[in-house]
Scaffold this motif. Sequence first.
Motif, PDB file in Angstrom:
ATOM      1  N   VAL A 327       0.803   3.360   4.334  1.00  0.00           N
ATOM      2  CA  VAL A 327       0.086   4.085   5.379  1.00  0.00           C
ATOM      3  C   VAL A 327      -0.005   3.175   6.595  1.00  0.00           C
ATOM      4  CG1 VAL A 327      -1.263   5.463   3.735  1.00  0.00           C
ATOM      5  CG2 VAL A 327      -2.170   3.276   4.586  1.00  0.00           C
ATOM      6  N   ALA A 328      -0.411   3.749   7.734  1.00  0.00           N
ATOM      7  CA  ALA A 328      -0.624   2.978   8.963  1.00  0.00           C
ATOM      8  C   ALA A 328      -2.013   3.302   9.482  1.00  0.00           C
ATOM      9  CB  ALA A 328       0.431   3.310  10.013  1.00  0.00           C
ATOM     10  N   GLY A 329      -2.865   2.252   9.662  1.00  0.00           N
ATOM     11  CA  GLY A 329      -4.212   2.498  10.152  1.00  0.00           C
ATOM     12  C   GLY A 329      -5.020   1.226  10.221  1.00  0.00           C
ATOM     13  N   GLY A 330      -6.297   1.386  10.566  1.00  0.00           N
ATOM     14  CA  GLY A 330      -7.185   0.246  10.681  1.00  0.00           C
ATOM     15  C   GLY A 330      -8.501   0.636  11.324  1.00  0.00           C
ATOM     16  N   ALA A 331      -9.351  -0.359  11.558  1.00  0.00           N
ATOM     17  CA  ALA A 331     -10.649  -0.105  12.170  1.00  0.00           C
ATOM     18  C   ALA A 331     -10.511   0.290  13.634  1.00  0.00           C
ATOM     19  CB  ALA A 331     -11.534  -1.349  12.045  1.00  0.00           C
ATOM     20  N   ASP A 332      -9.544  -0.284  14.324  1.00  0.00           N
ATOM     21  CA  ASP A 332      -9.279   0.025  15.720  1.00  0.00           C
ATOM     22  C   ASP A 332      -7.887  -0.489  16.044  1.00  0.00           C
ATOM     23  OD1 ASP A 332      -9.529  -2.801  16.238  1.00  0.00           O
ATOM     24  OD2 ASP A 332     -11.699  -2.510  16.323  1.00  0.00           O
ATOM     25  N   SER A 333      -7.493  -0.353  17.303  1.00  0.00           N
ATOM     26  CA  SER A 333      -6.117  -0.704  17.657  1.00  0.00           C
ATOM     27  C   SER A 333      -5.836  -2.195  17.499  1.00  0.00           C
ATOM     28  CB  SER A 333      -5.830  -0.273  19.097  1.00  0.00           C
ATOM     29  OG  SER A 333      -6.642  -0.984  20.020  1.00  0.00           O
ATOM     30  N   ALA A 334      -6.868  -3.026  17.604  1.00  0.00           N
ATOM     31  CA  ALA A 334      -6.662  -4.460  17.449  1.00  0.00           C
ATOM     32  C   ALA A 334      -6.505  -4.867  15.990  1.00  0.00           C
ATOM     33  CB  ALA A 334      -7.830  -5.220  18.071  1.00  0.00           C
ATOM     34  N   HIS A 335      -6.834  -3.968  15.068  1.00  0.00           N
ATOM     35  CA  HIS A 335      -6.752  -4.271  13.637  1.00  0.00           C
ATOM     36  C   HIS A 335      -5.889  -3.247  12.918  1.00  0.00           C
ATOM     37  CE1 HIS A 335     -10.503  -6.103  15.124  1.00  0.00           C
ATOM     38  NE2 HIS A 335     -10.204  -7.081  14.299  1.00  0.00           N
ATOM     39  N   TRP A 336      -4.883  -2.766  13.636  1.00  0.00           N
ATOM     40  CA  TRP A 336      -3.968  -1.767  13.077  1.00  0.00           C
ATOM     41  C   TRP A 336      -2.902  -2.484  12.253  1.00  0.00           C
ATOM     42  CZ3 TRP A 336      -5.655   2.997  13.677  1.00  0.00           C
ATOM     43  CH2 TRP A 336      -4.834   4.069  13.362  1.00  0.00           C
ATOM     44  N   ALA A 337      -2.473  -1.849  11.166  1.00  0.00           N
ATOM     45  CA  ALA A 337      -1.474  -2.495  10.314  1.00  0.00           C
ATOM     46  C   ALA A 337      -0.816  -1.450   9.420  1.00  0.00           C
ATOM     47  CB  ALA A 337      -2.115  -3.579   9.451  1.00  0.00           C
ATOM     48  N   ILE A 338       0.389  -1.790   8.946  1.00  0.00           N
ATOM     49  CA  ILE A 338       0.999  -1.068   7.835  1.00  0.00           C
ATOM     50  C   ILE A 338       0.351  -1.613   6.569  1.00  0.00           C
ATOM     51  CG2 ILE A 338       3.145  -0.458   6.674  1.00  0.00           C
ATOM     52  CD1 ILE A 338       2.881   0.530   9.598  1.00  0.00           C
ATOM     53  N   ARG A 339      -0.147  -0.717   5.727  1.00  0.00           N
ATOM     54  CA  ARG A 339      -0.900  -1.143   4.558  1.00  0.00           C
ATOM     55  C   ARG A 339      -0.386  -0.443   3.303  1.00  0.00           C
ATOM     56  NH1 ARG A 339      -5.570  -3.552   6.932  1.00  0.00           N
ATOM     57  NH2 ARG A 339      -5.804  -2.906   9.116  1.00  0.00           N
ATOM     58  N   LYS A 340      -0.515  -1.147   2.195  1.00  0.00           N
ATOM     59  CA  LYS A 340      -0.119  -0.610   0.889  1.00  0.00           C
ATOM     60  C   LYS A 340      -1.370  -0.085   0.194  1.00  0.00           C
ATOM     61  CE  LYS A 340       2.925  -0.134  -2.539  1.00  0.00           C
ATOM     62  NZ  LYS A 340       3.490  -1.363  -3.156  1.00  0.00           N
ATOM     63  N   VAL A 341      -1.270   1.147  -0.338  1.00  0.00           N
ATOM     64  CA  VAL A 341      -2.349   1.751  -1.111  1.00  0.00           C
ATOM     65  C   VAL A 341      -1.917   1.782  -2.569  1.00  0.00           C
ATOM     66  CG1 VAL A 341      -3.848   3.760  -1.414  1.00  0.00           C
ATOM     67  CG2 VAL A 341      -2.964   3.189   0.868  1.00  0.00           C
ATOM     68  N   THR A 342      -2.737   1.158  -3.429  1.00  0.00           N
ATOM     69  CA  THR A 342      -2.428   1.144  -4.868  1.00  0.00           C
ATOM     70  C   THR A 342      -3.685   1.458  -5.656  1.00  0.00           C
ATOM     71  OG1 THR A 342      -2.804  -1.247  -4.913  1.00  0.00           O
ATOM     72  CG2 THR A 342      -0.532  -0.496  -4.678  1.00  0.00           C
ATOM     73  N   ASP A 343      -3.458   1.934  -6.867  1.00  0.00           N
ATOM     74  CA  ASP A 343      -4.560   2.210  -7.787  1.00  0.00           C
ATOM     75  C   ASP A 343      -4.638   1.055  -8.770  1.00  0.00           C
ATOM     76  OD1 ASP A 343      -6.464   3.166  -9.482  1.00  0.00           O
ATOM     77  OD2 ASP A 343      -5.318   4.902 -10.197  1.00  0.00           O
ATOM     78  N   THR A 344      -5.686   0.249  -8.645  1.00  0.00           N
ATOM     79  CA  THR A 344      -5.851  -0.904  -9.532  1.00  0.00           C
ATOM     80  C   THR A 344      -6.889  -0.658 -10.611  1.00  0.00           C
ATOM     81  OG1 THR A 344      -7.518  -1.859  -8.060  1.00  0.00           O
ATOM     82  CG2 THR A 344      -5.217  -2.472  -7.666  1.00  0.00           C
ATOM     83  N   GLY A 345      -7.363   0.601 -10.710  1.00  0.00           N
ATOM     84  CA  GLY A 345      -8.383   0.916 -11.693  1.00  0.00           C
ATOM     85  C   GLY A 345      -9.792   0.772 -11.187  1.00  0.00           C
ATOM     86  N   ALA A 346      -9.957   0.363  -9.927  1.00  0.00           N
ATOM     87  CA  ALA A 346     -11.284   0.197  -9.345  1.00  0.00           C
ATOM     88  C   ALA A 346     -11.862   1.553  -8.960  1.00  0.00           C
ATOM     89  CB  ALA A 346     -11.196  -0.733  -8.133  1.00  0.00           C
ATOM     90  N   ASP A 347     -13.059   1.500  -8.368  1.00  0.00           N
ATOM     91  CA  ASP A 347     -13.734   2.738  -7.985  1.00  0.00           C
ATOM     92  C   ASP A 347     -13.131   3.380  -6.751  1.00  0.00           C
ATOM     93  OD1 ASP A 347     -15.469   2.427 -10.096  1.00  0.00           O
ATOM     94  OD2 ASP A 347     -17.006   1.419  -8.893  1.00  0.00           O
ATOM     95  N   ALA A 348     -12.187   2.723  -6.132  1.00  0.00           N
ATOM     96  CA  ALA A 348     -11.484   3.270  -4.976  1.00  0.00           C
ATOM     97  C   ALA A 348     -10.113   2.620  -4.932  1.00  0.00           C
ATOM     98  CB  ALA A 348     -12.256   2.998  -3.684  1.00  0.00           C
ATOM     99  N   PRO A 349      -9.147   3.245  -4.308  1.00  0.00           N
ATOM    100  CA  PRO A 349      -7.836   2.619  -4.157  1.00  0.00           C
ATOM    101  C   PRO A 349      -7.943   1.294  -3.405  1.00  0.00           C
ATOM    102  CG  PRO A 349      -7.739   4.948  -3.613  1.00  0.00           C
ATOM    103  CD  PRO A 349      -9.182   4.612  -3.762  1.00  0.00           C
ATOM    104  N   THR A 350      -6.996   0.416  -3.683  1.00  0.00           N
ATOM    105  CA  THR A 350      -6.968  -0.894  -3.045  1.00  0.00           C
ATOM    106  C   THR A 350      -5.986  -0.874  -1.878  1.00  0.00           C
ATOM    107  OG1 THR A 350      -7.508  -1.992  -5.118  1.00  0.00           O
ATOM    108  CG2 THR A 350      -6.495  -3.342  -3.390  1.00  0.00           C
ATOM    109  N   LEU A 351      -6.418  -1.463  -0.763  1.00  0.00           N
ATOM    110  CA  LEU A 351      -5.586  -1.559   0.432  1.00  0.00           C
ATOM    111  C   LEU A 351      -5.136  -3.000   0.624  1.00  0.00           C
ATOM    112  CD1 LEU A 351      -7.781   0.711   2.620  1.00  0.00           C
ATOM    113  CD2 LEU A 351      -5.331   1.007   2.506  1.00  0.00           C
ATOM    114  N   THR A 352      -3.852  -3.194   0.882  1.00  0.00           N
ATOM    115  CA  THR A 352      -3.290  -4.513   1.137  1.00  0.00           C
ATOM    116  C   THR A 352      -2.487  -4.465   2.429  1.00  0.00           C
ATOM    117  OG1 THR A 352      -3.107  -4.915  -1.243  1.00  0.00           O
ATOM    118  CG2 THR A 352      -1.882  -6.382   0.216  1.00  0.00           C
ATOM    119  N   GLU A 353      -2.761  -5.375   3.351  1.00  0.00           N
ATOM    120  CA  GLU A 353      -2.014  -5.380   4.602  1.00  0.00           C
ATOM    121  C   GLU A 353      -0.590  -5.845   4.353  1.00  0.00           C
ATOM    122  OE1 GLU A 353      -2.042  -7.824   8.796  1.00  0.00           O
ATOM    123  OE2 GLU A 353      -3.954  -6.921   8.153  1.00  0.00           O
TER     124      GLU A 353
END
Length: 1018
Positions: A327-353
Amino acid sequence: MARRTTARGLVAALAVLVVTAGPGPLSVPAGATGSSPVTAEKVFQSDRYVPRGDRLYSAGPSGYLHAREGSSGYLWTSYGTGDTTALGTLTRLELPAYLGSSSDIVTDVVSSTSKVVLKDMSSGTSTDVALTHGTYWATYGTHVLTQARAADGSRLLYLYGDGTPADGTLVEGWPAGVTANFQVLGGDSGTAVISYAVGDDQRHLAVVDLAAAKVVGDVAVPVAPTAVALSADRLVYVTGGTTAHVLDRADLSATGTTVPLPGTTGTPTVGIAGRWLVVARSVTSDDYIDSSGKQLTAVPVTGGDAVTLLRHANTSVVPAPDGGLLVAGGADSAHWAIRKVTDTGADAPTLTEVTAVPPVAATIDRLSLQNGNLVTDERNTSFLGAYYSRQVSITGTSYAPGAPVWQTWDGRGTGPYTTGEGHAVTLTDGAGDPSGSLVQSIDSDPVGFYLPSAAGTVLDVSGRYVIVNGSSPAKQYVGDLGVYSDLKPIVTRSVTAASVWGTRLWTPGTGNGVVTAKDLKTGRTTDTVSTGAPCTAKELQVVGRWIYWSCGPTAAAGVWDRTAKKNITVPSGEALLGDGYLVRHDTAAGELRLTAFADGTATTRTIGTLAAGAGNSSLRGVTWTVDKFGGPAAYVDADHRIHLVPGQVAPQPLAVTESDVTRSDTISSPWWQYRAVLSRPAASWTATLTSKTTGAVVRTLTGGEADGTLTARWDLRNTAGALVPNGAYTLKLTATPADGSGAALTISQTVPVSTGAAVRRDFTNRATWGPDGIGDILTLSSNGVVAYRPGNGAGGISGAMSASGWPSTVTPIPFGDLNGDRQNDVLVRFASGELRVYRTLRGQAFTTNTPHTSLGTGWNQYNLLTSPGDLTGDGLPDLIARKTSTGEAFLYKGTSTGRLSARVRIATGWNGYKKIVGLGDFNGDGRGDLLAQDKSNTLWRYDGNGNGGFKPRVKLASNWGSDYNTVIGVGDLTGDGKPDLVSRDTAGTMWRNSGNGMGSFGPRVKVATGWQTYKGLF
């Protein structure tokens, strides 16, 4: 349409302050004292609110395919190295997997009906695929899909590549009767999901095993899906933009479940990461705050509460071969990035830049820089155009801009213009507005003024003063941003060249080259200077010692050095004056050029590139400017980046260009404040406050960097937190230059305190009628007038604050602060024997209506009442009374209730004294004392013992004061902090004996005559 603030609203918002002091030192400095250490240019940008576009198309095992704003064509970026390969232009239609999906293969569609090239980005090899049936549609893994039309018009699905015959393979099990184009909606490296219709109504999803070239599943759906997502065990399709239908991939005929999608507006894009359905939505036209992208959310595929993964994201949700998503996103334009979304078994998906996406520079429509305060009008730094400010400091050898601070939305006409003392203003034309045009601040401290002109242009801004040339009528107006009560110009004059520096308005004088300065606070002409210019100046700019004059855009120009008394020839053109240098836009060459002249010789260098041509001759103060308060030049380049270019000259010494003093005399929270506009920023400052009475430092104030305005505010408390005694104090303030160049600035100010702790016998003063730390006398006339007679601090008495209506038989007894209101009280005994305590009011006469409380009757039994100050050590004043019939002396202690306690006898036999006088602390031990004159005119001192009594008496003088009919312990009359005596002789002459602070006093000094007219002195 420009937004305006009404006059009533602006007036209501302006704080009314009491200005008590005028301008600070404005003398011309003797010269620069060292060159600035700032030598390096600083380039930075303001980030655009909308992030840099970076759309994802495919994710493989080793990298991903994307297109980024600002880059030509398509890009392949490696996960492992971060290296990006430019692929140039690729033919693409808005169809899923058109350029490939779920592998390292990128499809180059050479001809949609005859040839595609499969580029393996991991191996660097390419494979040509000839298309013999239909039109190219998509590539999943190494499988190429085409859509063909049979003779009867039905649509057929062919596969190419990955071991299929060169002539392609017709997919087995493809339904007959598909007469409208099908749509490939999604898939992975081995599967494609295709939407098709049979007849006019029935919609289906077909699942195709690409390796087997066979339809392995088919499900009827009520409406055409808008998106699908595929995982190893689930097939999800979306209808209506609000609902996801979840099917078991192993048994598509089984009844599925529905999951509501987070969000309600925009078109959703979905993907599956393990147990989670990830949802991105497109931005709609009314999404102002979310114009940078809506939230990226995730919801369990089995249903449940949604979680937010990213505050903003674009609509790229691309499946990766390992079951995750890009995916592509972030908190704002200064923190925008291509990020990997994976399911690690946690309570929410994990995001990795994976890869940061750099922001795009915002568009700067105007900038202004004064005294380290950079203000800008930025078109797209937020979702709407707005004004911003930044503090520019110095780090090492370059300037360092601080974080942008949003001020308000733009659209107020022209501006902003920073003032150099913390404000920034705009000018809004007043066509059709009866109030006229409006200069108003953009910051949270509202200042401004109206000018009676329908339109105008800002000519100069410096500190609190703004010069505007009005156009209808054609008048020149000078407004004072420091005037809060009358929102009108302080000067209206004919339009000429003009400039303001500090409090001085510079305009052409009589004769060629003559310029004059008028102080805008006093109205007096302060300077007349002959610059040697061969004309009446058409333009003037003044910065401290430098006066820039110009005879016209292409005519002679120069800088007059007021210190060296010489003229320096500089190039003509559209210019702005800095401290020791000049910047001009050479429109013919398209260059910004800086001419340095601080050493008396003009040298020019190019500092930047700007648009060329005569049509770009009005960019001064728009896309380029100069910080005349010892700072850099600034300009915006073609890429919307801001450059800060140091002048690399020796600045003038740090000085005060304009200052004022304000105060608050509220009893609950008094303060005194010194505000100074500096000629350039200061790194830090220290202020010491010293009592003029004792010479002791009572408080030290410190401050950090001061960009423009240095403000030192004192709450009238000492280091221990207690209010200081009323009186005079000295503020000594030292500020060091922020750039390290030159000597520190030292300022000295007298601080009068009248709302601190009460000082003995201090009620008023001649200047402001408030307490001043100096002792005062009360007088009673035979006609019933009681008056304060304030001491002048030099040992004398001056002025009077009188009130009539008192009985001439009263006996006032000046007392201390009994009720804790920080005002000395007065006890008054009436002929009836009643004793009252009067709570005096600051700055008001002592009248019969002064608030008071009765302390009872029967006080006529005493022939003497006096206050020695505090006898018991509790901080409250006490009263001594002598009984007429017995000569006994009694102590009445002051109490915290504002009254007196029951009497305690402390002495007998005091009827031998003809005078007993309360002194305060006469010997410097912190306890109240008394003087007593016996009938043989021997003078005795009784030192308080701190327990409500007195030590044995000490003889001070013999044959003393035989001709005195009154002796008063007046308090400190000379301003040295030591109690003094005042006496009146029978001729009405007043004498002072100055106390030495050790229990004695000096020789008498005459201070007044003619005081025999008063019935009583107290």
